[in-house]
Structures are given as C-alpha cells and as structure tokens.
Design a protein around this motif. Structure first.
Motif, PDB file in Angstrom:
ATOM      1  N   ALA A   1       0.803  -1.217   0.000  1.00 23.21           N
ATOM      2  CA  ALA A   1       0.000   0.000   0.000  1.00 23.21           C
ATOM      3  C   ALA A   1       0.838   1.269   0.000  1.00 23.21           C
ATOM      4  CB  ALA A   1      -0.953  -0.005   1.195  1.00 23.21           C
ATOM      5  N   ASP A   2       1.956   1.300   0.752  1.00 18.21           N
ATOM      6  CA  ASP A   2       2.755   2.525   0.840  1.00 18.21           C
ATOM      7  C   ASP A   2       3.982   2.509  -0.061  1.00 18.21           C
ATOM      8  OD1 ASP A   2       4.267   0.647   2.114  1.00 18.21           O
ATOM      9  OD2 ASP A   2       4.503   1.753   3.988  1.00 18.21           O
ATOM     10  N   ALA A   3       4.062   1.524  -0.968  1.00 19.98           N
ATOM     11  CA  ALA A   3       5.152   1.426  -1.952  1.00 19.98           C
ATOM     12  C   ALA A   3       6.515   1.288  -1.282  1.00 19.98           C
ATOM     13  CB  ALA A   3       5.138   2.635  -2.891  1.00 19.98           C
ATOM     14  N   SER A   4       6.567   0.761  -0.056  1.00 18.30           N
ATOM     15  CA  SER A   4       7.849   0.518   0.587  1.00 18.30           C
ATOM     16  C   SER A   4       8.454  -0.816   0.168  1.00 18.30           C
ATOM     17  CB  SER A   4       7.684   0.563   2.113  1.00 18.30           C
ATOM     18  OG  SER A   4       6.788  -0.450   2.540  1.00 18.30           O
ATOM     19  N   GLU A   5       7.644  -1.683  -0.428  1.00 25.06           N
ATOM     20  CA  GLU A   5       8.114  -2.985  -0.914  1.00 25.06           C
ATOM     21  C   GLU A   5       7.567  -3.187  -2.319  1.00 25.06           C
ATOM     22  OE1 GLU A   5       7.594  -7.727   0.197  1.00 25.06           O
ATOM     23  OE2 GLU A   5       7.333  -6.191   1.752  1.00 25.06           O
ATOM     24  N   VAL A   6       8.477  -3.306  -3.295  1.00 22.60           N
ATOM     25  CA  VAL A   6       8.077  -3.343  -4.700  1.00 22.60           C
ATOM     26  C   VAL A   6       8.733  -4.538  -5.371  1.00 22.60           C
ATOM     27  CG1 VAL A   6       8.001  -2.084  -6.887  1.00 22.60           C
ATOM     28  CG2 VAL A   6       7.888  -0.821  -4.724  1.00 22.60           C
ATOM     29  N   GLN A   7       7.932  -5.313  -6.101  1.00 26.67           N
ATOM     30  CA  GLN A   7       8.450  -6.390  -6.938  1.00 26.67           C
ATOM     31  C   GLN A   7       8.397  -5.926  -8.391  1.00 26.67           C
ATOM     32  OE1 GLN A   7       7.011 -10.419  -5.962  1.00 26.67           O
ATOM     33  NE2 GLN A   7       5.925  -9.509  -4.220  1.00 26.67           N
ATOM     34  N   LEU A   8       9.553  -5.889  -9.037  1.00 20.90           N
ATOM     35  CA  LEU A   8       9.657  -5.467 -10.424  1.00 20.90           C
ATOM     36  C   LEU A   8       9.721  -6.708 -11.307  1.00 20.90           C
ATOM     37  CD1 LEU A   8      12.331  -2.665  -9.897  1.00 20.90           C
ATOM     38  CD2 LEU A   8       9.852  -2.381 -10.079  1.00 20.90           C
ATOM     39  N   LEU A   9       8.853  -6.751 -12.322  1.00 20.03           N
ATOM     40  CA  LEU A   9       8.711  -7.938 -13.164  1.00 20.03           C
ATOM     41  C   LEU A   9       8.872  -7.552 -14.631  1.00 20.03           C
ATOM     42  CD1 LEU A   9       5.454  -9.151 -11.389  1.00 20.03           C
ATOM     43  CD2 LEU A   9       7.741 -10.001 -10.962  1.00 20.03           C
ATOM     44  N   GLY A  10       9.782  -8.240 -15.315  1.00 12.54           N
ATOM     45  CA  GLY A  10       9.951  -8.039 -16.751  1.00 12.54           C
ATOM     46  C   GLY A  10      10.849  -6.862 -17.072  1.00 12.54           C
ATOM     47  N   GLY A  11      12.066  -7.152 -17.550  1.00 14.17           N
ATOM     48  CA  GLY A  11      12.995  -6.076 -17.919  1.00 14.17           C
ATOM     49  C   GLY A  11      13.257  -5.109 -16.788  1.00 14.17           C
ATOM     50  N   ALA A  12      13.420  -5.619 -15.584  1.00 12.25           N
ATOM     51  CA  ALA A  12      13.597  -4.759 -14.412  1.00 12.25           C
ATOM     52  C   ALA A  12      15.001  -4.179 -14.381  1.00 12.25           C
ATOM     53  CB  ALA A  12      13.325  -5.556 -13.147  1.00 12.25           C
ATOM     54  N   GLN A  13      15.074  -2.894 -14.032  1.00 10.53           N
ATOM     55  CA  GLN A  13      16.352  -2.205 -13.894  1.00 10.53           C
ATOM     56  C   GLN A  13      16.284  -1.273 -12.687  1.00 10.53           C
ATOM     57  OE1 GLN A  13      17.373  -0.139 -17.496  1.00 10.53           O
ATOM     58  NE2 GLN A  13      17.424  -2.002 -18.738  1.00 10.53           N
ATOM     59  N   ILE A  14      17.323  -1.319 -11.871  1.00  8.60           N
ATOM     60  CA  ILE A  14      17.439  -0.430 -10.719  1.00  8.60           C
ATOM     61  C   ILE A  14      18.829   0.188 -10.749  1.00  8.60           C
ATOM     62  CG2 ILE A  14      17.502  -0.250  -8.213  1.00  8.60           C
ATOM     63  CD1 ILE A  14      15.543  -2.512  -8.022  1.00  8.60           C
ATOM     64  N   GLU A  15      18.879   1.508 -10.730  1.00  8.61           N
ATOM     65  CA  GLU A  15      20.154   2.218 -10.735  1.00  8.61           C
ATOM     66  C   GLU A  15      20.230   3.136  -9.529  1.00  8.61           C
ATOM     67  OE1 GLU A  15      22.067   3.731 -14.431  1.00  8.61           O
ATOM     68  OE2 GLU A  15      21.849   5.696 -13.433  1.00  8.61           O
ATOM     69  N   ARG A  16      21.340   3.041  -8.806  1.00  4.05           N
ATOM     70  CA  ARG A  16      21.539   3.857  -7.613  1.00  4.05           C
ATOM     71  C   ARG A  16      22.739   4.762  -7.844  1.00  4.05           C
ATOM     72  NH1 ARG A  16      19.512   3.032  -2.443  1.00  4.05           N
ATOM     73  NH2 ARG A  16      20.518   4.330  -0.847  1.00  4.05           N
ATOM     74  N   SER A  17      22.531   6.066  -7.641  1.00  3.02           N
ATOM     75  CA  SER A  17      23.593   7.030  -7.896  1.00  3.02           C
ATOM     76  C   SER A  17      23.579   8.092  -6.811  1.00  3.02           C
ATOM     77  CB  SER A  17      23.404   7.681  -9.272  1.00  3.02           C
ATOM     78  OG  SER A  17      22.145   8.341  -9.330  1.00  3.02           O
ATOM     79  N   GLY A  18      24.653   8.915  -6.791  1.00  6.29           N
ATOM     80  CA  GLY A  18      24.746   9.985  -5.814  1.00  6.29           C
ATOM     81  C   GLY A  18      25.205   9.477  -4.474  1.00  6.29           C
ATOM     82  N   GLY A  19      24.999  10.282  -3.458  1.00  6.12           N
ATOM     83  CA  GLY A  19      25.432   9.916  -2.124  1.00  6.12           C
ATOM     84  C   GLY A  19      26.875  10.317  -1.887  1.00  6.12           C
ATOM     85  N   PRO A  20      27.413   9.974  -0.713  1.00  7.70           N
ATOM     86  CA  PRO A  20      28.788  10.361  -0.394  1.00  7.70           C
ATOM     87  C   PRO A  20      29.789   9.640  -1.275  1.00  7.70           C
ATOM     88  CG  PRO A  20      27.910   8.851   1.260  1.00  7.70           C
ATOM     89  CD  PRO A  20      26.770   9.204   0.358  1.00  7.70           C
ATOM     90  N   GLY A  21      30.937  10.296  -1.478  1.00  8.55           N
ATOM     91  CA  GLY A  21      31.985   9.695  -2.292  1.00  8.55           C
ATOM     92  C   GLY A  21      31.755   9.916  -3.774  1.00  8.55           C
ATOM     93  N   ASN A  22      32.654   9.424  -4.570  1.00 11.22           N
ATOM     94  CA  ASN A  22      32.585   9.568  -6.023  1.00 11.22           C
ATOM     95  C   ASN A  22      32.439   8.226  -6.713  1.00 11.22           C
ATOM     96  OD1 ASN A  22      32.946  12.426  -5.901  1.00 11.22           O
ATOM     97  ND2 ASN A  22      35.168  12.124  -5.628  1.00 11.22           N
ATOM     98  N   ALA A  23      31.838   7.260  -6.035  1.00 10.55           N
ATOM     99  CA  ALA A  23      31.671   5.934  -6.631  1.00 10.55           C
ATOM    100  C   ALA A  23      30.709   6.025  -7.810  1.00 10.55           C
ATOM    101  CB  ALA A  23      31.148   4.952  -5.605  1.00 10.55           C
ATOM    102  N   PRO A  24      30.989   5.310  -8.899  1.00  6.96           N
ATOM    103  CA  PRO A  24      30.077   5.329 -10.048  1.00  6.96           C
ATOM    104  C   PRO A  24      28.750   4.675  -9.689  1.00  6.96           C
ATOM    105  CG  PRO A  24      31.797   3.667 -10.350  1.00  6.96           C
ATOM    106  CD  PRO A  24      32.169   4.441  -9.131  1.00  6.96           C
ATOM    107  N   PRO A  25      27.700   4.975 -10.425  1.00  8.66           N
ATOM    108  CA  PRO A  25      26.379   4.398 -10.123  1.00  8.66           C
ATOM    109  C   PRO A  25      26.399   2.872 -10.197  1.00  8.66           C
ATOM    110  CG  PRO A  25      26.198   6.220 -11.678  1.00  8.66           C
ATOM    111  CD  PRO A  25      27.655   5.903 -11.556  1.00  8.66           C
TER     112      PRO A  25
END
Length: 220
Positions: free
Chosen positions: A132-156
């Motif tokens: 209901a609150d979108a805190s738990e999501v199941q991605l189905l079919g061609g799923a992609q998750i990219e995490r970027s930003g935050g501390p440091g200069n690590a690539p996404p």
C-alpha cells in the motif's frame, strides 16, 4: 324355637354420576397442556433454524473482492517527509488496486526514491507489484534499478534482471532469478542476489561470473 334376627340388607351404594364427555376432554387437555406447549415450541424452533435464509453468497463475496476496486491511468504519486523532502515518486501507465490483499499493480512502472544520504534510486520495469505505501516493490519483466549519488565519487550501481524485489525503507534488494550488476567498467552475473545498501554487503548465488575493471593507476 326362635330364629335369630337378621340385619336388613344394606342399601346399594349409588354410583357416582358420569361426567359429560366434553368436560372430561377439557380436563385431559388441561393436564397435558404444558407438554403440548413445549412440543410446539421445539417444533417452531426447528422450523426457524431450517428455514431462515443465510447471508447471500454475493454479499459475502463482495466483502473481499479479488478484482480491482479502482484504477488510474497515466498517474504520478508522490510521498514526502515531514520536512517536505520528496521521498518517493511512483509513475506508470495504469494502476490497479486490489482490496483483498491491499496491493497495487502498475504497468510500465517508473520509481524515483531518495535516501537520507542524498543518493537516488531509479527503477523501471514492464510491471510492478507494490504494497500500500510502496515501501516494498516487486519489479517484473525487464527490471532495472540504478543507484547514484550519495557520499563519495563511486560510479552508479545498476542492477538488471527479469525479477527484482526492492525494499525501499531498509534499502535491500533480492532476487531468486539471474541478475546482472554493473558498476563502472565492472560486471557481475549471478543466479540470484541479496544486497544490503546500508551495510554495503552483497551475496551472489551461483553460478557467478565476474569481470572487474582494473583500478586506475595514480600518476606520479
């Protein structure tokens, strides 16, 4: 010769007068009336139990529906923190809400999530199942998750697969199906994944194939 005196014969007793039949019937009824009333009460109770209609089947099914109770087309939903910061943005072509499980199904889903450290998570898939609150999501079919930003200069970091299960509040990611992790020029392919961003730990399930980009040498 004298003969003894004999007592005179007793007068015959008079028989009790016979009661009319309708009086006798009334007396019998009055004696058995309590028993008759109890029998009638038991019979009436049995009839009510067997003939009282139950709740309509349609009404019982209507209490918990398995079909969507509402839909939205071309929607955008946002959730903010107490200080006004955007925490989550959910977009999609169509949304369907199922009241029996209080879940949401989204076609062509696009999710933006922002963490306290300033990092951003962008997720897409052909279809998504969310609580209901979108805190738990199941991605189905061609799923992609990219995490970027935050501390440091690590690539996404970019995760790809046909199934990705994201826990946005605890910043965890799981999959029991093959996944691909890409970061910079490095790539890891595995049969499954458990990743915790808060502890920076990842567990890959076999078979696992990895290709790492050599670290750049510092100039002297």
């Amino acid at each position: 010769m004298e003969l003894p005196l004999l007592a005179p014969p007793a007068a015959p007793a008079h028989a009790a007068p016979r009661m009319p039949w309708h009086w006798r019937l009334r007396e019998a009824l009055s004696s058995y009336l309590p028993l008759l009333l109890m029998g009638l009460l038991a019979l009436a109770t049995w009839w009510l139990v067997n003939n009282t209609p139950g709740a309509p089947a349609d009404a019982a099914r209507a209490q918990v529906r398995s079909d969507p109770d509402y839909t939205m087309q071309g929607f955008t939903l946002q959730r903010f923190a107490d200080d006004g910061r955007l925490l989550l943005q959910l977009e999609g072509d169509q949304l369907r809400h199922f009241p029996d499980s209080d879940t949401v199904e989204v076609d062509t889903v696009r999710i933006q999530s922002y963490s306290a450290d300033g990092s951003r998570t962008h997720a897409t898939a052909r279809r998504a199942l969310s609580n209901a609150d979108a805190s738990e999501v199941q991605l189905l079919g061609g799923a992609q998750i990219e995490r970027s930003g935050g501390p440091g200069n690590a690539p996404p970091m970019r995760f790809e697969g046909e199934f990705l299960h994201a826990f946005l509040r605890t910043e965890q990611l799981r999959s029991h199906l093959p996944v691909v992790l890409r970061q910079g020029g490095s790539e890891i392919r595995a049969g499954g994944l458990e990743y915790n961003h808060l502890t920076q730990q990842a567990v890959f399930k076999g078979p696992v194939k990895a290709r790492f980009q050599p670290a750049a040498r510092s100039a002297r």
